[in-house]
Motif scaffolding. Structure first.
Motif, PDB file in Angstrom:
ATOM      1  N   TYR A 130      44.641  47.138  33.727  1.00  0.00           N
ATOM      2  CA  TYR A 130      44.964  47.592  35.075  1.00  0.00           C
ATOM      3  C   TYR A 130      45.567  46.441  35.867  1.00  0.00           C
ATOM      4  O   TYR A 130      45.397  45.270  35.505  1.00  0.00           O
ATOM      5  N   ASP A 131      46.258  46.759  36.968  1.00  0.00           N
ATOM      6  CA  ASP A 131      46.863  45.707  37.774  1.00  0.00           C
ATOM      7  C   ASP A 131      45.831  44.955  38.610  1.00  0.00           C
ATOM      8  O   ASP A 131      46.136  43.934  39.215  1.00  0.00           O
ATOM      9  N   ARG A 132      44.609  45.492  38.646  1.00  0.00           N
ATOM     10  CA  ARG A 132      43.477  44.809  39.281  1.00  0.00           C
ATOM     11  C   ARG A 132      42.208  45.414  38.701  1.00  0.00           C
ATOM     12  O   ARG A 132      42.265  46.408  37.990  1.00  0.00           O
ATOM     13  N   ASN A 133      41.096  44.810  38.980  1.00  0.00           N
ATOM     14  CA  ASN A 133      39.833  45.257  38.394  1.00  0.00           C
ATOM     15  C   ASN A 133      39.478  46.665  38.899  1.00  0.00           C
ATOM     16  O   ASN A 133      39.190  46.838  40.079  1.00  0.00           O
ATOM     17  N   PRO A 134      39.482  47.670  38.010  1.00  0.00           N
ATOM     18  CA  PRO A 134      39.202  49.044  38.453  1.00  0.00           C
ATOM     19  C   PRO A 134      37.764  49.237  38.920  1.00  0.00           C
ATOM     20  O   PRO A 134      37.467  50.201  39.635  1.00  0.00           O
ATOM     21  N   PHE A 176      38.398  48.035  42.660  1.00  0.00           N
ATOM     22  CA  PHE A 176      39.476  48.639  43.443  1.00  0.00           C
ATOM     23  C   PHE A 176      39.764  50.053  42.937  1.00  0.00           C
ATOM     24  O   PHE A 176      40.221  50.240  41.811  1.00  0.00           O
ATOM     25  N   ALA A 195      43.338  50.840  41.719  1.00  0.00           N
ATOM     26  CA  ALA A 195      43.877  50.026  40.628  1.00  0.00           C
ATOM     27  C   ALA A 195      44.821  50.870  39.779  1.00  0.00           C
ATOM     28  O   ALA A 195      44.522  52.022  39.448  1.00  0.00           O
ATOM     29  N   ARG A 196      45.976  50.310  39.431  1.00  0.00           N
ATOM     30  CA  ARG A 196      46.993  51.049  38.682  1.00  0.00           C
ATOM     31  C   ARG A 196      46.916  50.715  37.194  1.00  0.00           C
ATOM     32  O   ARG A 196      46.885  49.552  36.807  1.00  0.00           O
ATOM     33  N   ILE A 215      46.774  39.001  36.280  1.00  0.00           N
ATOM     34  CA  ILE A 215      46.026  40.183  36.726  1.00  0.00           C
ATOM     35  C   ILE A 215      44.811  40.474  35.855  1.00  0.00           C
ATOM     36  O   ILE A 215      43.952  41.270  36.234  1.00  0.00           O
TER      37      ILE A 215
END
Length: 386
Positions: free
Chosen positions: A183-187, A190, A193-194, A209
């Motif tokens: 993911y583009d950040r910690n799901p 966030f 998160a994408r 990331i």
């Protein structure tokens, strides 16, 4: 849904390296036998279909903790080693019984980093694994936790698996973990998160990331998985990070379904020896090089000559792996040196014609020959400095 790119990427797959993390193998009551049996059934089917399968499996420490009724994280290395000693046999027994029901034999291989940094032992391990695969036996590999110390530890099984991928020259590396992929950040932190389903090229942003959070039973977070993907794709091996607890996960991956994160192999791939230099060996020192040498290595594909060296850090012997660092402190390459550190200190800054008068011998003209040198800087950093 099937992905044409995935089908194309997997079209010539014959040898599959599968790494299963502790978070996949464990449940509330220790080892999750239902998950293990399910994954074993899928791996067995792959073997029966003609694929060669090599398994890197975590779980020994978690298994030992459960057997000893220990909760929470183990703090000391001796505690972890003792738990691994208790759990490794049980883990292998579970795997062996489960695979046996599918008509497949398994082999246990426990390794430390020193087994792979020694070139002769590296080749011996390669021959053993090759024979096992010829026999349709599944090698089950883990770090030899009971004897490993910091100096000879792989760090985590993601790193170990990336090295094994090189040894067996895998066509595909599947890293099964406890989340869907990258993911583009910690799901977990966030909600927006994408998910990133495809990584076609490694950049600083992709590495940045990936977080380093670990689970209570694992040692490697997503960061270690992304770094492992970077290493194997550098050798031309595609990597898929996928959710290991999902039903029919291996079957879906091999059939080309869009599941997990696919990391495409790099176009400028390393051969096995250069991969070994870049990712298996640990640097014994540093050579600080000038801008001319930096340009020669990065732009012209040249060897490193003594004239381009402005300083030497560390004490190392002939043949040791050493990092090449530019004047701004950025590591740009790693290679095997043709002179020891004391000799390089004497000849640094000199033309090759001055080597013999200075040392009394000249076995080589290059401090590091191009054949024994690997560029390690990322593409974006390379562009920004040139």
């Amino acid at each position: 849904m099937h992905d044409d790119l995935r089908l194309e990427t997997l079209a010539h797959t014959k040898k599959i390296l599968i790494k299963i993390g502790s978070a996949v193998l464990t449940g509330a009551d220790g080892l999750d036998l239902k998950i293990i049996n399910s994954l074993v059934a899928e791996m067995s089917e792959l073997v029966h279909q003609g694929y060669s399968v090599v398994l890197v499996s975590s779980g020994a420490i978690a298994s030992g903790k459960h057997r000893l009724n220990i909760t929470g994280k183990l703090k000391s290395i001796p505690e972890k080693q003792a738990a691994a000693a208790v759990g490794q046999g049980r883990l292998m027994r579970i795997y062996s019984k489960s695979f046996e029901k599918k008509g497949i034999h398994v082999a246990q291989i426990l390794l430390t980093l020193s087994d792979l940094t020694n070139r002769q032992r590296f080749l011996n391990i390669r021959n053993t694994l090759s024979t096992l695969m010829d026999w349709k036996v599944i090698p089950i590999i883990n770090e030899n936790d009971t004897v490993a110390v910091d100096e000879i530890k792989f760090g985590d099984n993601d790193n170990l698996a990336s090295m094994i991928a090189n040894i067996v020259e895998a066509d595909l590396f599947i890293n099964l973990t406890n989340i869907d992929g990258l993911y583009d950040r910690n799901p977990a932190e966030f909600k927006k998160a994408r998910f990133i389903g495809l990584v076609s090229e490694f950049t600083d942003e992709i590495e940045a990331i990936a977080t380093a959070e670990t689970s209570s039973v694992g040692t490697g977070g997503m960061k270690s998985k992304v770094l492992a993907a970077k290493k194997v794709t550098a050798m031309g091996i595609p990597c898929i990070i996928a959710p290991g607890k999902k039903k029919k996960i291996l079957t879906d991956i091999i059939s080309g379904k869009e599941i997990g994160t696919l990391f495409l192999p790099m176009s400028d791939r390393l051969n096995s020896k250069k991969y070994w230099i870049a990712f298996t060996l640990r640097s014994r020192g540093k050579l600080i090089i000038d801008d001319g040498a930096r340009k020669a290595l990065l732009e012209k594909g040249k060897s490193l000559l003594p004239s381009g060296i402005i300083d030497v850090e560390g004490d190392f012997a002939l043949g040791d792996p050493v990092s090449c660092v530019d004047s701004e402190g950025t590591a740009i390459a790693k290679g095997l040196v043709n002179f020891n550190s004391a000799e390089i200190r004497k000849i640094m800054g000199l033309k090759t014609a001055k080597i013999e008068p200075t040392l009394g011998h000249k076995d080589y003209e290059e401090v590091i020959h191009r054949d024994n040198l690997v560029i390690t800087i990322t593409k974006q950093n390379t562009k920004s400095k040139l």
